[in-house]
Design a protein around this motif. Structure first.
Motif, PDB file in Angstrom:
ATOM      1  N   GLY A 146       0.541 -24.385  -1.758  1.00 48.51           N
ATOM      2  CA  GLY A 146       1.828 -23.868  -1.415  1.00 48.51           C
ATOM      3  C   GLY A 146       3.034 -24.730  -1.905  1.00 48.51           C
ATOM      4  N   MET A 147       2.521 -25.855  -2.019  1.00 50.57           N
ATOM      5  CA  MET A 147       3.894 -26.850  -1.700  1.00 50.57           C
ATOM      6  C   MET A 147       4.687 -27.146  -3.021  1.00 50.57           C
ATOM      7  N   ILE A 148       5.895 -27.040  -3.637  1.00 51.40           N
ATOM      8  CA  ILE A 148       6.938 -27.445  -3.886  1.00 51.40           C
ATOM      9  C   ILE A 148       6.849 -28.715  -4.306  1.00 51.40           C
ATOM     10  N   LEU A 149       6.237 -28.988  -5.795  1.00 51.05           N
ATOM     11  CA  LEU A 149       6.256 -30.155  -5.855  1.00 51.05           C
ATOM     12  C   LEU A 149       6.082 -30.881  -6.942  1.00 51.05           C
ATOM     13  N   PRO A 150       6.446 -32.270  -7.159  1.00 54.59           N
ATOM     14  CA  PRO A 150       6.159 -32.548  -8.493  1.00 54.59           C
ATOM     15  C   PRO A 150       4.546 -32.565  -9.312  1.00 54.59           C
ATOM     16  N   ALA A 151       4.646 -31.352 -10.775  1.00 57.22           N
ATOM     17  CA  ALA A 151       2.868 -31.279 -11.312  1.00 57.22           C
ATOM     18  C   ALA A 151       2.446 -32.548 -11.213  1.00 57.22           C
ATOM     19  N   GLU A 152       2.356 -33.502 -10.730  1.00 54.78           N
ATOM     20  CA  GLU A 152       1.398 -35.080 -11.096  1.00 54.78           C
ATOM     21  C   GLU A 152       1.088 -35.023  -9.562  1.00 54.78           C
ATOM     22  N   MET A 153       2.027 -34.591  -8.628  1.00 59.97           N
ATOM     23  CA  MET A 153       1.905 -34.724  -7.408  1.00 59.97           C
ATOM     24  C   MET A 153       0.372 -33.503  -6.523  1.00 59.97           C
ATOM     25  N   ASP A 154       0.595 -32.729  -7.597  1.00 57.28           N
ATOM     26  CA  ASP A 154      -0.420 -30.917  -7.020  1.00 57.28           C
ATOM     27  C   ASP A 154      -1.499 -31.837  -6.946  1.00 57.28           C
ATOM     28  N   GLY A 155      -2.762 -32.498  -7.369  1.00 57.28           N
ATOM     29  CA  GLY A 155      -3.777 -33.038  -6.522  1.00 57.28           C
ATOM     30  C   GLY A 155      -4.701 -31.659  -7.626  1.00 57.28           C
TER      31      GLY A 155
END
Length: 640
Positions: free
Chosen positions: A119-128
């Motif tokens: 549910g976090m809005i973050l950069p794609a490379e940090m999405d895990g």
């Protein structure tokens, strides 16, 4: 180009964490050599340590998280879990909106691992997400996540590798708002729901692949048959059962995995143990409910207390009061309760199929306990849940319009004609290879008229070629909207029990809609499967054979999901908000996970404002290998 990414959830990798003693010790020793075994996180899994009292809570901007093996005992038998910092659930992470967060995640397992910040809005490379966001975290290595927190509310984190989510890699996230919180409360508790099995996850999956109803012990009996004959007569009963026969369906196939193998947990506590939250009379208590289960949808109520819903999936909504709510896998709801006396109250969460429950206690005194309510009757599927709008037939939970169920597990697709719900013989399509069709492109090209903003538009349901064949055993030709429907097993609760149940149509965002543009196009996607063969897909195409869904950066689209199956699917789109069309375009609620009920449809708007490759999938863990897509957002429409 076809892609077989996501090696962590490819069939060969779906081996869970069932380890021999040698593998376990080898994995521990290998990573232990890197960080020193004495006092290291790996020592958590080398002893029968007692279950920690309460869930640890970590606060700040910099975090160290260690994924390792941990001995647990939820059922009287010792088992090895995959835990974060030695805890199942993992520690509650408390952040603050606007802060720059760093998290070093170390992998002490013998397999690759990862953490997705749900549910976090973050950069794609940090999405895990291994294979999309990054390569994953190898055994003995670490990965540094770093991003700015752009939101507040209740969220959670979990592994996106193999079956580690089922075996313990999950935890809560609570983010304090930068501005004053619009919700007033005196006390704050996380209530994290999950499911645990002593069986190895890969064994559960293998059993489901062999027989989709392996864990369903609520099928019809001879007693049900005689009761139907007495109530409806032999002719009607025979007609009903014949219809279910032809469709190879079971009216009681509600959940794939049940309490036959699952123990349901609340904050890591079993129903026997129970979780306890204390309060003082007159306090306002905020309960942050998170469904971190692998496969279980829960229905939650607190007998004797009204619940005021103040947030859904971390986003503030205009408060409204209910007695009960359904929470899909990966959803979160924040509620306020106000006990007016010094009593104890049971926080009760029953599984959707009513095979089991978990519970906690809100109490003014730790010595007080609350009575545990009885579970409700097991729900029964109806024509509505098959996407069949048939005149004169009841759409209630118990009235099947005269249709009785039967166990479809003995039928083989190869021995029966493929029929759609109109009765057309589709057997001439048997044996066709549809794996080469580009379903993402086909779904985007389907004619679907755009309607008034805020109401959804797609009244025309179009089935594409790849929905026909042995991989799909049902198609919803007349799906009803799931927006104002509380769901199977809950529709009659107001009349029967006087309990007001949450409906998606009640959600209204606390703040005005940010992007008020009309969508430029509509994408209709069908959630499909063969329940007997346990094959799940989108538009009849499994993830391994599917092309990415391409979106242009900045565009506004409407996604309409049609559930052709008779199971409830919680659908999660990473990276961007799913703005649920409730009928009020001025205050559209934003969600990260949306439940799509059996035989129903639902629509939401998406602003493609996050570049990159994003996962889009059913959050039922054993459905995910097939019922999944990759979404690519780029300036050139998602081209690789």
């Amino acid at each position: 180009m076809k892609h077989k990414i996501f090696s962590s959830i490819a069939p060969s990798a779906f081996a869970g964490e069932r380890l021999s003693r040698r593998q376990f010790v080898t994995g521990a020793a290998g990573a232990g050599a890197l960080i020193g075994l004495s006092g290291s996180p790996l020592s958590w899994g080398l002893s029968n340590a007692p279950k920690p009292k309460g869930i640890p809570s970590l606060r700040g901007k910099h975090f160290d998280l260690d994924i390792g093996y941990q001995a647990v005992n939820f059922t009287g038998k010792s088992r090895i879990a995959t835990a974060v910092n030695g805890s199942v659930p993992g520690p509650i992470l408390r952040w603050r909106e606007g802060d720059d967060i760093t998290l070093r995640v170390r992998n002490h397992l013998a397999h690759d691992s990862s953490i997705h910040w749900h549910g976090m809005i973050l950069p794609a490379e940090m999405d895990g997400v291994p294979g999309m966001s990054f390569a994953g975290i190898k055994p003995g290595e670490y990965f540094d996540y770093a991003f700015k927190v752009q939101q507040s509310g209740t969220y959670w984190y979990h592994s996106h590798s193999g079956f580690q989510e089922q075996t313990g890699v999950y935890g809560a996230i609570v983010i304090e708002p930068k501005e004053p919180d619009p919700v007033a409360y005196d006390r704050d508790y996380v209530v994290q729901l999950s499911d645990w099995s002593d069986e190895a996850p890969e064994d559960i999956y293998a059993k489901l692949k062999k027989r989709g109803d392996y864990y369903n012990f609520n099928e019809r009996t001879a007693g049900d048959l005689w009761r139907d004959i007495k109530e409806k007569g032999l002719s009607q009963t025979w007609s009903d059962r014949r219809m279910w026969n032809q469709m190879r369906m079971s009216e009681r196939d509600i959940a794939d995995v049940t309490a036959y193998t699952y123990t349901y947990l609340m904050n890591g506590a079993t129903p026997d143990q129970g979780w306890t939250g204390l309060f003082k009379r007159g306090e306002k208590i905020r309960l942050r409910f998170i469904n971190s289960a692998a496969m279980t949808i829960f229905d939650v109520r607190i007998p004797g207390l009204k619940m005021t819903v103040v947030a859904a999936d971390g986003q503030n909504v205009e408060p409204f009061t209910i007695d009960e709510f359904r929470i899909g896998v990966a959803e979160t709801y924040d509620v306020i309760v106000e006990p007016s006396d010094d009593s104890a109250y049971c926080v009760f969460a029953q599984s959707i199929d009513r095979s089991g429950f978990t519970r906690g206690t809100l109490s003014a005194n730790p010595a007080l306990s609350a009575a545990i309510p009885n579970m409700d009757p097991a729900p029964v599927l109806s024509h509505r849940d098959m996407g069949m709008a048939m005149a004169g037939m009841s759409h209630g939970d118990q009235n099947m319009g005269g249709m009785a169920g039967m166990d479809h597990s003995q039928h083989t697709m190869g021995s029966m004609k493929e029929m759609d719900h109109s009765g057309h013989d589709m057997s001439n399509m048997k044996g066709m290879d549809h794996s080469q069709h580009d379903m993402a492109a086909m779904s985007m090209a389907m004619p679907a008229p755009l309607g008034k903003a805020g109401f959804g538009s797609n009244n025309e349901i179009t089935h594409v070629k790849t929905e026909f064949g042995p991989q799909v055993d049902a198609r919803a030709d007349s799906p009803q909207s799931g927006l104002d429907d509380p769901g199977i097993g809950l529709r009659s609760h107001q009349q029967l029990y006087g309990r007001k149940v949450l409906r998606y149509s009640q959600l209204r965002n606390l703040h005005p809609t940010e992007d008020r543009r009309e969508p430029s196009r509509e994408i209709q996607l069908h959630l499909t499967g063969n329940m007997h063969r346990y094959m799940w897909s989108v538009n009849g195409v499994p993830f391994a054979d599917a092309e990415p869904l391409a979106l242009s950066f900045g565009e506004r689209v409407r996604i309409t999901l049609v559930n052709d199956s008779m199971m409830t699917h919680p659908i999660h789109l990473h990276g961007v908000w799913s703005e649920l069309e409730t009928g009020d375009p001025e205050y559209i609620p934003r969600k990260h996970t949306i439940m799509v009920q059996p035989g129903s449809k639902i629509s939401y708007l998406v602003t493609a404002d996050a570049m990159g490759r994003w996962a889009y999938h059913c959050h039922l863990l054993y459905h995910m290998p097939g019922m999944m897509r990759e979404v690519r957002i780029s300036h050139d429409g998602g081209a690789a």
